[in-house]
Write a protein that holds these residues in place. Structure first.
Motif, PDB file in Angstrom:
ATOM      1  N   THR A  92      34.666  33.637  31.467  1.00  0.00           N
ATOM      2  CA  THR A  92      36.038  33.410  31.507  1.00  0.00           C
ATOM      3  C   THR A  92      36.523  32.257  30.665  1.00  0.00           C
ATOM      4  OG1 THR A  92      36.363  34.534  33.619  1.00  0.00           O
ATOM      5  CG2 THR A  92      38.080  33.492  32.847  1.00  0.00           C
ATOM      6  N   ARG A  93      37.506  32.881  29.675  1.00  0.00           N
ATOM      7  CA  ARG A  93      37.935  31.433  28.843  1.00  0.00           C
ATOM      8  C   ARG A  93      38.860  30.703  29.678  1.00  0.00           C
ATOM      9  NH1 ARG A  93      36.624  31.737  23.580  1.00  0.00           N
ATOM     10  NH2 ARG A  93      35.551  33.547  22.867  1.00  0.00           N
ATOM     11  N   ILE A  94      39.016  29.424  29.309  1.00  0.00           N
ATOM     12  CA  ILE A  94      39.852  28.418  30.249  1.00  0.00           C
ATOM     13  C   ILE A  94      41.453  28.813  30.120  1.00  0.00           C
ATOM     14  CG2 ILE A  94      40.225  26.969  28.234  1.00  0.00           C
ATOM     15  CD1 ILE A  94      40.218  24.586  30.160  1.00  0.00           C
ATOM     16  N   ARG A  95      41.912  29.601  29.404  1.00  0.00           N
ATOM     17  CA  ARG A  95      43.375  29.993  29.325  1.00  0.00           C
ATOM     18  C   ARG A  95      43.462  31.044  30.477  1.00  0.00           C
ATOM     19  NH1 ARG A  95      47.559  30.529  25.312  1.00  0.00           N
ATOM     20  NH2 ARG A  95      48.986  32.090  25.958  1.00  0.00           N
ATOM     21  N   ASP A  96      42.603  31.935  30.682  1.00  0.00           N
ATOM     22  CA  ASP A  96      42.500  32.930  31.490  1.00  0.00           C
ATOM     23  C   ASP A  96      42.075  32.253  32.986  1.00  0.00           C
ATOM     24  OD1 ASP A  96      43.037  35.176  29.694  1.00  0.00           O
ATOM     25  OD2 ASP A  96      41.111  35.177  29.197  1.00  0.00           O
ATOM     26  N   ALA A  97      41.367  31.453  33.254  1.00  0.00           N
ATOM     27  CA  ALA A  97      40.777  30.791  34.268  1.00  0.00           C
ATOM     28  C   ALA A  97      42.198  30.000  34.737  1.00  0.00           C
ATOM     29  CB  ALA A  97      39.678  29.935  33.953  1.00  0.00           C
ATOM     30  N   ALA A  98      42.956  29.284  34.147  1.00  0.00           N
ATOM     31  CA  ALA A  98      44.332  28.610  34.366  1.00  0.00           C
ATOM     32  C   ALA A  98      45.255  29.754  34.903  1.00  0.00           C
ATOM     33  CB  ALA A  98      44.890  27.815  33.300  1.00  0.00           C
ATOM     34  N   LYS A  99      45.240  30.668  34.346  1.00  0.00           N
ATOM     35  CA  LYS A  99      46.393  31.551  35.060  1.00  0.00           C
ATOM     36  C   LYS A  99      45.803  32.500  36.436  1.00  0.00           C
ATOM     37  CE  LYS A  99      47.816  34.714  31.932  1.00  0.00           C
ATOM     38  NZ  LYS A  99      48.184  35.600  30.770  1.00  0.00           N
ATOM     39  N   ALA A 100      44.470  32.539  36.461  1.00  0.00           N
ATOM     40  CA  ALA A 100      43.939  32.960  37.797  1.00  0.00           C
ATOM     41  C   ALA A 100      44.032  32.027  38.752  1.00  0.00           C
ATOM     42  CB  ALA A 100      42.440  33.179  37.689  1.00  0.00           C
ATOM     43  N   LEU A 101      43.865  30.717  38.398  1.00  0.00           N
ATOM     44  CA  LEU A 101      44.156  29.351  39.348  1.00  0.00           C
ATOM     45  C   LEU A 101      45.430  29.014  39.395  1.00  0.00           C
ATOM     46  CD1 LEU A 101      40.690  27.585  38.107  1.00  0.00           C
ATOM     47  CD2 LEU A 101      41.183  28.922  40.248  1.00  0.00           C
ATOM     48  N   ASP A 102      46.702  29.809  38.977  1.00  0.00           N
ATOM     49  CA  ASP A 102      47.758  29.330  39.157  1.00  0.00           C
ATOM     50  C   ASP A 102      48.048  27.824  38.441  1.00  0.00           C
ATOM     51  OD1 ASP A 102      50.562  29.944  39.659  1.00  0.00           O
ATOM     52  OD2 ASP A 102      50.493  29.167  41.421  1.00  0.00           O
ATOM     53  N   THR A 103      47.400  27.460  37.587  1.00  0.00           N
ATOM     54  CA  THR A 103      47.846  26.120  36.889  1.00  0.00           C
ATOM     55  C   THR A 103      48.052  26.477  35.304  1.00  0.00           C
ATOM     56  OG1 THR A 103      47.235  23.722  36.869  1.00  0.00           O
ATOM     57  CG2 THR A 103      45.403  25.620  36.647  1.00  0.00           C
ATOM     58  N   SER A 104      47.948  25.202  34.681  1.00  0.00           N
ATOM     59  CA  SER A 104      48.138  25.414  33.142  1.00  0.00           C
ATOM     60  C   SER A 104      46.816  24.943  32.481  1.00  0.00           C
ATOM     61  CB  SER A 104      49.363  24.453  32.513  1.00  0.00           C
ATOM     62  OG  SER A 104      48.850  23.129  32.810  1.00  0.00           O
ATOM     63  N   GLU A 105      46.586  25.383  31.420  1.00  0.00           N
ATOM     64  CA  GLU A 105      45.347  24.913  30.552  1.00  0.00           C
ATOM     65  C   GLU A 105      45.102  23.524  30.502  1.00  0.00           C
ATOM     66  OE1 GLU A 105      42.950  26.025  26.399  1.00  0.00           O
ATOM     67  OE2 GLU A 105      44.769  27.116  26.888  1.00  0.00           O
ATOM     68  N   ALA A 106      46.347  22.989  30.133  1.00  0.00           N
ATOM     69  CA  ALA A 106      46.319  21.505  30.057  1.00  0.00           C
ATOM     70  C   ALA A 106      45.992  20.817  31.393  1.00  0.00           C
ATOM     71  CB  ALA A 106      47.642  20.760  29.541  1.00  0.00           C
ATOM     72  N   GLU A 107      46.398  20.973  32.590  1.00  0.00           N
ATOM     73  CA  GLU A 107      45.822  20.464  33.478  1.00  0.00           C
ATOM     74  C   GLU A 107      44.503  20.694  33.897  1.00  0.00           C
ATOM     75  OE1 GLU A 107      49.821  20.684  36.607  1.00  0.00           O
ATOM     76  OE2 GLU A 107      49.432  22.480  35.438  1.00  0.00           O
ATOM     77  N   LEU A 108      43.922  22.061  33.871  1.00  0.00           N
ATOM     78  CA  LEU A 108      42.793  22.289  33.969  1.00  0.00           C
ATOM     79  C   LEU A 108      41.733  21.497  32.978  1.00  0.00           C
ATOM     80  CD1 LEU A 108      41.620  24.289  35.944  1.00  0.00           C
ATOM     81  CD2 LEU A 108      41.342  26.034  34.201  1.00  0.00           C
ATOM     82  N   ARG A 125      37.973  23.763  42.530  1.00  0.00           N
ATOM     83  CA  ARG A 125      38.392  25.035  42.362  1.00  0.00           C
ATOM     84  C   ARG A 125      37.838  25.752  41.157  1.00  0.00           C
ATOM     85  NH1 ARG A 125      43.644  27.182  42.792  1.00  0.00           N
ATOM     86  NH2 ARG A 125      44.421  25.221  42.192  1.00  0.00           N
ATOM     87  N   TRP A 126      37.998  25.023  40.130  1.00  0.00           N
ATOM     88  CA  TRP A 126      37.437  25.668  38.574  1.00  0.00           C
ATOM     89  C   TRP A 126      36.207  25.706  38.621  1.00  0.00           C
ATOM     90  CZ3 TRP A 126      37.740  22.910  33.381  1.00  0.00           C
ATOM     91  CH2 TRP A 126      37.645  23.723  32.372  1.00  0.00           C
ATOM     92  N   ALA A 127      35.469  24.576  39.224  1.00  0.00           N
ATOM     93  CA  ALA A 127      33.985  24.653  39.356  1.00  0.00           C
ATOM     94  C   ALA A 127      33.571  26.161  39.928  1.00  0.00           C
ATOM     95  CB  ALA A 127      33.476  23.563  39.987  1.00  0.00           C
ATOM     96  N   ASP A 128      34.364  26.228  41.184  1.00  0.00           N
ATOM     97  CA  ASP A 128      33.870  27.366  41.865  1.00  0.00           C
ATOM     98  C   ASP A 128      34.148  28.668  40.954  1.00  0.00           C
ATOM     99  OD1 ASP A 128      33.019  25.861  43.997  1.00  0.00           O
ATOM    100  OD2 ASP A 128      34.730  25.971  45.019  1.00  0.00           O
ATOM    101  N   TYR A 129      35.208  28.726  40.667  1.00  0.00           N
ATOM    102  CA  TYR A 129      35.559  29.613  39.731  1.00  0.00           C
ATOM    103  C   TYR A 129      34.912  30.048  38.428  1.00  0.00           C
ATOM    104  CZ  TYR A 129      38.835  33.162  37.048  1.00  0.00           C
ATOM    105  OH  TYR A 129      39.336  34.174  36.493  1.00  0.00           O
ATOM    106  N   LYS A 130      34.354  28.954  37.573  1.00  0.00           N
ATOM    107  CA  LYS A 130      33.376  29.216  36.784  1.00  0.00           C
ATOM    108  C   LYS A 130      31.836  29.891  36.932  1.00  0.00           C
ATOM    109  CE  LYS A 130      33.914  25.043  34.902  1.00  0.00           C
ATOM    110  NZ  LYS A 130      33.680  23.797  33.892  1.00  0.00           N
ATOM    111  N   LEU A 131      31.700  29.370  38.312  1.00  0.00           N
ATOM    112  CA  LEU A 131      30.343  29.883  38.760  1.00  0.00           C
ATOM    113  C   LEU A 131      30.380  31.513  39.092  1.00  0.00           C
ATOM    114  CD1 LEU A 131      29.059  27.336  41.435  1.00  0.00           C
ATOM    115  CD2 LEU A 131      27.868  28.010  39.445  1.00  0.00           C
ATOM    116  N   ALA A 132      31.666  31.719  39.530  1.00  0.00           N
ATOM    117  CA  ALA A 132      31.912  33.362  39.849  1.00  0.00           C
ATOM    118  C   ALA A 132      32.225  34.134  38.487  1.00  0.00           C
ATOM    119  CB  ALA A 132      32.886  33.516  40.640  1.00  0.00           C
ATOM    120  N   ASN A 133      32.765  33.251  37.551  1.00  0.00           N
ATOM    121  CA  ASN A 133      33.244  34.224  36.267  1.00  0.00           C
ATOM    122  C   ASN A 133      32.849  33.109  35.237  1.00  0.00           C
ATOM    123  OD1 ASN A 133      35.218  35.914  37.708  1.00  0.00           O
ATOM    124  ND2 ASN A 133      35.679  33.993  38.738  1.00  0.00           N
ATOM    125  N   PRO A 134      31.488  33.128  34.881  1.00  0.00           N
ATOM    126  CA  PRO A 134      30.907  32.387  33.663  1.00  0.00           C
ATOM    127  C   PRO A 134      31.472  32.694  32.417  1.00  0.00           C
ATOM    128  CG  PRO A 134      29.186  33.821  34.690  1.00  0.00           C
ATOM    129  CD  PRO A 134      30.441  33.982  35.548  1.00  0.00           C
TER     130      PRO A 134
END
Length: 348
Positions: free
Chosen positions: A26-42, A15-24
């Motif tokens: 975006t920083r990991i902290r914001d990606a974690a929020k968008a993916l409903d997870t934590s930065e550490a888990e990501l 899911r993160w790989a797909d998200y990064k392709l669509a939002n190259p």
């Protein structure tokens, strides 16, 4: 010590790989929020590839960070990122409270909830990253072109976790509580008298607890002339004036696990979208201006005279950024600092 990802971690990785392709960008902290997870888990989805899990007493690890030489220390919260380059010096701990008191790197560390540590390699950029039990970033340390990479490699090997497949048990954050009502029985006169009798700025926290006041409530009940609001748009003209005068200031950014302080002048100021930025060679600050709900000029008595600060508070009542004129215990604040605030802040 390759890691075999669990099905859940594999699914998150995809899911993160797909998200990064669509939002190259975006920083990991914001990606974690968008993916409903934590930065550490990501970040942990990279275990066995570019991420290594660390173990052991992080106090001991921090005591050795000075061996890395010139690095970049990064501490952030939801609204502001503080990046300061230098060397970790004068490192000490009292239980889980640590101090780093170098000329450049100046930290207050609260390691009681430093739960996870990782060594990260990404695009030839190497870092040590620490997270709390909620998976939120506590503090990060990045190598620079001047760092000792051999010392970094040795440190990673020394603190490498034997089990790289460990599941991260991350606490779920509760909803932020609404600001409590101001105490109906507040003795405002007594509160103001104790404010006026302060000897040290650190005693202010004790004062808030004693009178059961939030920060906003305390500032609204301040003695006459000791706290006033300014427009939230005041920071850009203030930064510009500080840059033009060369006045050395202190910039505090905190989260529950770390306080990071820059002391010195600031120079290159610019705005990009909602971010107000300081982009100097050894110090960067990225401040979301749209997160400032209230901006206050606050005066507190100390044994060295009045100390004037600017406090930025968000909509939840959290004070997330502070600014002072350069000062040290035993030395009064620079007279130019309150004068600059008076001249260049925007009155409400």
């Amino acid at each position: 010590m390759k890691s075999t990802l669990s099905p859940e971690r594999t699914e998150l990785k995809e899911r993160w790989a797909d998200y990064k392709l669509a939002n190259p960008k975006t920083r990991i902290r914001d990606a974690a929020k968008a993916l409903d997870t934590s930065e550490a888990e990501l970040l942990a989805t990279g275990l066995g590839e570019n991420v290594q899990l660390l173990d052991g007493d992080f106090r001991d690890l921090i005591k050795e960070v000075g061996s890395l030489g010139h690095v970049m220390a990064l501490t952030r919260n939801e609204h502001v990122v503080h990046e300061r380059k230098g060397v970790y010096e004068k490192i000490s701990f009292n239980n889980h409270v640590g101090l780093v008191l170098g000329e450049d790197i100046d930290l207050r560390l609260f390691l009681g909830d430093w739960k996870f540590g990782f060594a990260v390699s990404e695009n030839d950029r190497f870092s040590l990253q620490f997270f709390n039990s909620f998976g939120e970033a506590a503090h990060k340390i990045y190598l620079t072109e001047k760092s000792n990479k051999e010392a970094y490699d040795a440190l990673v090997i020394k603190y490498l976790a034997a089990d790289q497949d460990v599941k991260l048990f991350v606490n779920e954050k509760t909803e932020k509580a609404a600001e409590p009502e101001e105490p109906a029985n507040l003795d405002k006169a007594a509160f103001q008298q104790e404010w006026l009798a302060l000897k040290d700025t650190h005693d202010f926290f004790t004062l808030l607890r004693k009178y059961k006041l939030s920060r906003k409530q305390a500032l609204r009940n301040a003695p006459e002339g000791y706290a006033h609001r300014i427009k939230t748009e005041s920071m850009k003209p203030l930064f510009d004036a500080i840059s033009e005068t060369g006045l050395p200031i202190m910039v505090f950014v905190s989260n529950p696990n770390c306080i990071q302080i820059h002391t010195g002048p600031i120079s290159k100021i610019f705005v990009m979208g909602p971010w107000l930025n300081i982009m100097d060679p050894e110090f960067n600050l990225h401040l979301r201006e749209d997160a400032i709900d209230e901006a206050w000029v606050v005066r507190k008595p100390t044994e060295d005279g009045i100390v004037t600060g600017i406090e930025l508070i968000d909509k939840d009542g959290v004070m997330f950024n502070q600014f002072f004129g350069k000062r040290k215990p035993g030395i009064p604040e620079l007279a130019e600092w309150p004068a600059l605030i008076a001249q260049h802040s925007l009155p409400l």
